[in-house]
Enzyme design. Structure first.
Site, PDB file in Angstrom:
ATOM      1  N   ASN A 155       0.812  -1.233   0.000  1.00 55.76           N
ATOM      2  CA  ASN A 155       0.000   0.000   0.000  1.00 55.76           C
ATOM      3  C   ASN A 155       0.840   1.276   0.000  1.00 55.76           C
ATOM      4  O   ASN A 155       0.348   2.319  -0.405  1.00 55.76           O
ATOM      5  CB  ASN A 155      -1.044  -0.013   1.125  1.00 55.76           C
ATOM      6  CG  ASN A 155      -0.442   0.076   2.492  1.00 55.76           C
ATOM      7  OD1 ASN A 155       0.718  -0.272   2.671  1.00 55.76           O
ATOM      8  ND2 ASN A 155      -1.204   0.546   3.446  1.00 55.76           N
ATOM      9  N   LYS A 178      12.680  -7.483   0.850  1.00 53.83           N
ATOM     10  CA  LYS A 178      11.640  -8.197   0.101  1.00 53.83           C
ATOM     11  C   LYS A 178      10.411  -7.305  -0.030  1.00 53.83           C
ATOM     12  O   LYS A 178       9.671  -7.088   0.929  1.00 53.83           O
ATOM     13  CB  LYS A 178      11.217  -9.483   0.830  1.00 53.83           C
ATOM     14  CG  LYS A 178      10.361 -10.377  -0.047  1.00 53.83           C
ATOM     15  CD  LYS A 178       9.292 -11.153   0.693  1.00 53.83           C
ATOM     16  CE  LYS A 178       7.964 -10.481   0.726  1.00 53.83           C
ATOM     17  NZ  LYS A 178       7.278 -10.298  -0.553  1.00 53.83           N
ATOM     18  N   GLY A 231       2.997  -4.625   7.613  1.00 51.31           N
ATOM     19  CA  GLY A 231       1.975  -5.420   6.921  1.00 51.31           C
ATOM     20  C   GLY A 231       0.844  -5.760   7.863  1.00 51.31           C
ATOM     21  O   GLY A 231       0.574  -5.029   8.821  1.00 51.31           O
ATOM     22  N   SER A 232       0.211  -6.882   7.591  1.00 53.11           N
ATOM     23  CA  SER A 232      -0.989  -7.242   8.358  1.00 53.11           C
ATOM     24  C   SER A 232      -0.625  -7.799   9.736  1.00 53.11           C
ATOM     25  O   SER A 232       0.491  -8.279   9.959  1.00 53.11           O
ATOM     26  CB  SER A 232      -1.786  -8.289   7.584  1.00 53.11           C
ATOM     27  OG  SER A 232      -1.024  -9.463   7.479  1.00 53.11           O
ATOM     28  N   ASN A 233      -1.602  -7.771  10.601  1.00 55.40           N
ATOM     29  CA  ASN A 233      -1.390  -8.276  11.959  1.00 55.40           C
ATOM     30  C   ASN A 233      -1.063  -9.762  11.995  1.00 55.40           C
ATOM     31  O   ASN A 233      -0.192 -10.193  12.747  1.00 55.40           O
ATOM     32  CB  ASN A 233      -2.644  -8.047  12.799  1.00 55.40           C
ATOM     33  CG  ASN A 233      -2.490  -6.795  13.597  1.00 55.40           C
ATOM     34  OD1 ASN A 233      -2.381  -5.728  13.010  1.00 55.40           O
ATOM     35  ND2 ASN A 233      -2.407  -6.919  14.907  1.00 55.40           N
ATOM     36  N   GLY A 236       2.457 -10.275  10.833  1.00 58.37           N
ATOM     37  CA  GLY A 236       3.374  -9.676  11.806  1.00 58.37           C
ATOM     38  C   GLY A 236       3.508 -10.518  13.065  1.00 58.37           C
ATOM     39  O   GLY A 236       4.610 -10.708  13.591  1.00 58.37           O
ATOM     40  N   GLU A 253       5.147  -2.910  12.188  1.00 59.48           N
ATOM     41  CA  GLU A 253       4.119  -1.879  12.016  1.00 59.48           C
ATOM     42  C   GLU A 253       2.946  -2.546  11.317  1.00 59.48           C
ATOM     43  O   GLU A 253       3.090  -3.027  10.191  1.00 59.48           O
ATOM     44  CB  GLU A 253       4.640  -0.708  11.157  1.00 59.48           C
ATOM     45  CG  GLU A 253       5.693   0.135  11.828  1.00 59.48           C
ATOM     46  CD  GLU A 253       5.216   0.809  13.094  1.00 59.48           C
ATOM     47  OE1 GLU A 253       3.997   0.947  13.300  1.00 59.48           O
ATOM     48  OE2 GLU A 253       6.075   1.183  13.905  1.00 59.48           O
ATOM     49  N   CYS A 287      -2.769   2.472   6.192  1.00 60.46           N
ATOM     50  CA  CYS A 287      -2.805   1.983   7.567  1.00 60.46           C
ATOM     51  C   CYS A 287      -3.382   3.040   8.500  1.00 60.46           C
ATOM     52  O   CYS A 287      -3.965   2.720   9.526  1.00 60.46           O
ATOM     53  CB  CYS A 287      -1.415   1.573   8.015  1.00 60.46           C
ATOM     54  SG  CYS A 287      -0.208   2.814   7.607  1.00 60.46           S
ATOM     55  N   GLU A 388     -10.203  -4.149  11.049  1.00 62.27           N
ATOM     56  CA  GLU A 388      -9.681  -3.384   9.908  1.00 62.27           C
ATOM     57  C   GLU A 388     -10.290  -3.920   8.615  1.00 62.27           C
ATOM     58  O   GLU A 388     -10.145  -5.100   8.291  1.00 62.27           O
ATOM     59  CB  GLU A 388      -8.152  -3.524   9.864  1.00 62.27           C
ATOM     60  CG  GLU A 388      -7.525  -2.608   8.846  1.00 62.27           C
ATOM     61  CD  GLU A 388      -6.006  -2.752   8.762  1.00 62.27           C
ATOM     62  OE1 GLU A 388      -5.522  -3.897   8.669  1.00 62.27           O
ATOM     63  OE2 GLU A 388      -5.306  -1.726   8.786  1.00 62.27           O
TER      64      GLU A 388
HETATM   65  P1  NAP Z   1       0.759  -8.749   4.451  1.00 63.73           P
HETATM   66  O1  NAP Z   1      -0.059  -9.696   3.682  1.00 63.73           O
HETATM   67  O2  NAP Z   1       1.079  -9.050   5.848  1.00 63.73           O
HETATM   68  O3  NAP Z   1       2.095  -8.557   3.587  1.00 63.73           O
HETATM   69  C1  NAP Z   1       3.111  -7.673   3.972  1.00 63.73           C
HETATM   70  C2  NAP Z   1       4.439  -8.197   3.493  1.00 63.73           C
HETATM   71  O4  NAP Z   1       4.736  -9.406   4.206  1.00 63.73           O
HETATM   72  C3  NAP Z   1       4.456  -8.570   2.016  1.00 63.73           C
HETATM   73  O5  NAP Z   1       5.707  -8.262   1.476  1.00 63.73           O
HETATM   74  C4  NAP Z   1       4.225 -10.064   2.055  1.00 63.73           C
HETATM   75  O6  NAP Z   1       4.686 -10.737   0.911  1.00 63.73           O
HETATM   76  C5  NAP Z   1       5.024 -10.447   3.281  1.00 63.73           C
HETATM   77  N1  NAP Z   1       4.684 -11.733   3.881  1.00 63.73           N
HETATM   78  C6  NAP Z   1       3.523 -12.422   3.759  1.00 63.73           C
HETATM   79  N2  NAP Z   1       3.622 -13.605   4.440  1.00 63.73           N
HETATM   80  C7  NAP Z   1       4.854 -13.648   4.988  1.00 63.73           C
HETATM   81  C8  NAP Z   1       5.539 -14.607   5.791  1.00 63.73           C
HETATM   82  N3  NAP Z   1       4.979 -15.748   6.175  1.00 63.73           N
HETATM   83  N4  NAP Z   1       6.800 -14.329   6.176  1.00 63.73           N
HETATM   84  C9  NAP Z   1       7.393 -13.176   5.814  1.00 63.73           C
HETATM   85  N5  NAP Z   1       6.794 -12.243   5.036  1.00 63.73           N
HETATM   86  C10 NAP Z   1       5.536 -12.458   4.641  1.00 63.73           C
HETATM   87  O7  NAP Z   1       0.088  -7.297   4.455  1.00 63.73           O
HETATM   88  P2  NAP Z   1      -0.516  -6.494   3.234  1.00 63.73           P
HETATM   89  O8  NAP Z   1      -1.868  -7.000   2.971  1.00 63.73           O
HETATM   90  O9  NAP Z   1       0.459  -6.463   2.112  1.00 63.73           O
HETATM   91  O10 NAP Z   1      -0.566  -5.018   3.812  1.00 63.73           O
HETATM   92  C11 NAP Z   1      -1.694  -4.447   4.369  1.00 63.73           C
HETATM   93  C12 NAP Z   1      -1.549  -4.376   5.868  1.00 63.73           C
HETATM   94  O11 NAP Z   1      -0.414  -3.584   6.192  1.00 63.73           O
HETATM   95  C13 NAP Z   1      -2.713  -3.689   6.558  1.00 63.73           C
HETATM   96  O12 NAP Z   1      -3.070  -4.386   7.701  1.00 63.73           O
HETATM   97  C14 NAP Z   1      -2.162  -2.323   6.920  1.00 63.73           C
HETATM   98  O13 NAP Z   1      -2.802  -1.715   7.997  1.00 63.73           O
HETATM   99  C15 NAP Z   1      -0.750  -2.661   7.210  1.00 63.73           C
HETATM  100  N6  NAP Z   1       0.101  -1.470   7.110  1.00 63.73           N
HETATM  101  C16 NAP Z   1       0.602  -0.940   8.260  1.00 63.73           C
HETATM  102  C17 NAP Z   1       1.387   0.195   8.230  1.00 63.73           C
HETATM  103  C18 NAP Z   1       1.958   0.763   9.503  1.00 63.73           C
HETATM  104  O14 NAP Z   1       2.986   1.441   9.445  1.00 63.73           O
HETATM  105  N7  NAP Z   1       1.365   0.509  10.650  1.00 63.73           N
HETATM  106  C19 NAP Z   1       1.685   0.796   7.005  1.00 63.73           C
HETATM  107  C20 NAP Z   1       1.150   0.235   5.843  1.00 63.73           C
HETATM  108  C21 NAP Z   1       0.376  -0.910   5.907  1.00 63.73           C
HETATM  109  P3  NAP Z   1       3.787 -11.066  -0.387  1.00 63.73           P
HETATM  110  O15 NAP Z   1       2.534 -10.267  -0.283  1.00 63.73           O
HETATM  111  O16 NAP Z   1       4.630 -10.677  -1.501  1.00 63.73           O
HETATM  112  O17 NAP Z   1       3.536 -12.522  -0.352  1.00 63.73           O
END
Ligand code: NAP
Length: 498
Positions: A155, A178, A231-233, A236, A253, A287, A388
């Site tokens: 995002n 990555k 990324g997502s909770n 994380g 985060e 986010c 969320e």
């Molecule tokens: P996500 O699905 O958790 O993905 C985030 C990153 O983690 C991607 O690069 C993803 O790779 C990777 N990932 C997925 N599974 C993993 C694993 N098992 N081990 C290591 N890495 C892994 O989150 P998203 O859907 O992309 O992002 C949206 C979320 O991010 C929302 O919840 C949003 O609130 C949060 N966010 C938070 C902030 C903040 O600063 N608080 C800022 C922006 C976004 P792939 O997708 O390439 O597989």
């Protein structure tokens, strides 16, 4: 158009300063129209291992380069980003969907971060402090941790990467990054910029591929000493528990359920502007997006009426068209999740007064668009007020008092951002003290972080670390206490005190 801007049909990993082809790849599509933009590598653990080896080797020398010299590379990165701002912004809109005005803002955030962190190369302050014994000198200083792993979401494909990689690099670390598979182009472009800026080979390595393969291999690699994840909770939490088993430092985060509070003494027109911008900008996929509006019951109806009027004016479509204010949802899965929450909201008894549907006529081709949505008469405990949704959906919750507004704001699992509209100075100070979030805005919406301040949240949003700001250096450095005894004799701390 993307091909002309990108000059690549298939991206390559950037490892040890070389562009490395991979066997497997997948398509990256434009969420505005479903068209393929480029192929992105699907790497595995082997590529991670090679990248870590290159990073380890490069880091040893990089750490010995004086920080002000390291910073000069970041300065050059910022200059190149500035020169390419428009091109980068257009590519960002194509891969992520956000409207071009917001894409320009995101690239600017990266430029700001480059200039700010390059200044840090001449600061990176430690402390000198009196020693308790005579003829003894003591100080604290930052030391790089070594090889750091950075995992970023789709995002904010460039801003978040700069929040993490720039402080890591200026502090003398080497990085394995990555990026999200959905949005790899910004990573490719940033790596090219670093290469042109003269970063020594191996200091930045980009490995494309799925989180379950590349991300997982990074998390479990013995020589990666820090993981910085956004990324997502769910992801994380898993990363944190895996890092915990290895005693690996991890900075998280994650999600938010951010609220705008509108009090009875608020400037309602200003509040409406702030809500529309923070709730529907980036189609609610920030986010820090506002997904709750907590409104004093005395102004609820007036606020609602004005919101509906302004929502009507939002033009939705391809973000490259300057007239559009709301772009697409990142992908089909994102769209389905939002649809599910609309049904959940209806079942819970919330009143759907606008939107709530997918936009799928010819105008939208194969893009993923969701109509800006407003639920009213929500209660604080409904799932749509707690979870969320990551889409253009507001849950409007009426309250009777300032105290109740604060309580509702704080009554969620997350703690990223909150905002209050009020003209009462006493409420302003109470709110900034009592709102339990990492970011508090007064008389503006929940979004819009400035890079020299710490970015992050409390409770389920994170684990106590911050991105950006000088605080980001804490993630990528170890504090070292240094004592120099120039008395010429053994002096024992706490013992030889007479
Ligand atoms: P996500 O699905 O958790 O993905 C985030 C990153 O983690 C991607 O690069 C993803 O790779 C990777 N990932 C997925 N599974 C993993 C694993 N098992 N081990 C290591 N890495 C892994 O989150 P998203 O859907 O992309 O992002 C949206 C979320 O991010 C929302 O919840 C949003 O609130 C949060 N966010 C938070 C902030 C903040 O600063 N608080 C800022 C922006 C976004 P792939 O997708 O390439 O597989």
């Amino acid at each position: 158009m993307a091909e002309a801007l990108l000059q690549a049909e298939k991206l390559k990993n950037f490892i040890g300063g070389e562009w490395v082809e991979t066997q497997d790849s997948t398509e990256v599509t434009n969420p505005a129209n479903g068209k393929t933009i480029v192929q992105v590598p699907l790497s595995g653990a082997d590529a991670v291992n090679t990248a870590v080896e290159a990073a380890k080797k490069a880091q040893k020398e990089w750490a010995l380069v004086p920080a002000p010299r390291r910073a000069e590379i970041l300065l050059q990165v910022g200059i190149l980003m500035k020169e390419r701002k428009e091109r980068l912004s257009q590519l960002l809109t194509m891969e992520n969907g956000k409207v071009i005005e917001e894409a320009r803002g995101e690239v600017q955030e990266g430029i700001d971060m480059a200039f700010y962190m390059s200044g840090e190369g001449r600061r990176m302050f430690g402390q000198t402090t009196p020693a308790e014994l005579p003829n003894k000198f003591s100080m604290s200083q930052r030391a790089p941790v070594g090889v750091v792993g950075i995992i970023t979401p789709w995002n904010f494909p460039i801003a978040i990467a700069t929040w993490k990689s720039f402080p890591a690099i200026v502090a003398g670390n080497a990085v394995v990054w990555k990026p999200a598979t959905e949005t790899p182009i910004m990573a490719y472009e940033l790596a090219k910029i670093f290469e042109e800026a003269g970063l020594p080979k191996g200091v930045l390595n980009v490995v494309f591929g799925k989180g379950s393969a590349v991300g997982d291999a990074m998390v479990h690699h013995d020589d990666i000493r820090v993981i910085s994840f956004t990324g997502s909770n769910e992801t994380g939490r898993n990363i944190a528990s895996e890092c915990g088993k290895q005693l690996k430092k991890v900075s998280l985060e994650m999600g938010g359920k951010n609220a705008v509070i509108v009090m009875d003494d608020a400037d309602l027109d200003l509040a409406v502007e702030g809500i529309i911008w923070s709730a529907y900008g980036t189609s609610g996929q920030r986010c820090t997006a506002a997904s709750r509006v907590i409104v004093h019951e005395d102004v609820k109806e007036r606020l609602e009426e004005r919101l509906l009027v302004e929502m009507e004016k939002l033009s939705i479509g391809d973000g490259l068209d300057e007239s559009n204010k709301v772009g697409p949802i990142i992908n089909k899965a994102g769209l389905e999740k939002i649809k599910d929450y609309i049904e959940i909201g209806k079942d819970e008894g919330a009143k759907l007064v606008a939107g709530g549907y997918v936009l799928d006529d010819d105008v939208y081709e194969n893009g993923h668009y969701f109509a800006p949505t407003l639920f009213t008469d929500c209660t604080a405990d409904m799932r749509i007020s707690q979870e969320e949704i990551f889409g253009p959906v507001i849950s409007l919750i009426p309250v009777k008092s300032f105290e109740e507004a604060i309580e509702v704001n704080n009554g969620v699992e997350f703690g990223l951002s909150s905002s209050i509209f009020t003209s009462d100075a006493n409420r302003v100070f109470k709110a900034q003290r009592d709102l339990d979030t990492g970011i508090v805005y007064v008389n503006a919406g929940t979004t819009g972080a400035e890079i020299h301040l710490p970015f992050g949240g409390t409770k389920g949003t994170g684990n106590g670390h911050r991105d950006s700001g000088v605080q980001a250096l804490d993630v990528f450095t170890e504090w070292k206490a240094v004592y120099v005894d120039y008395s010429g004799k053994l002096q024992r701390a706490q013992i030889d005190t007479e």
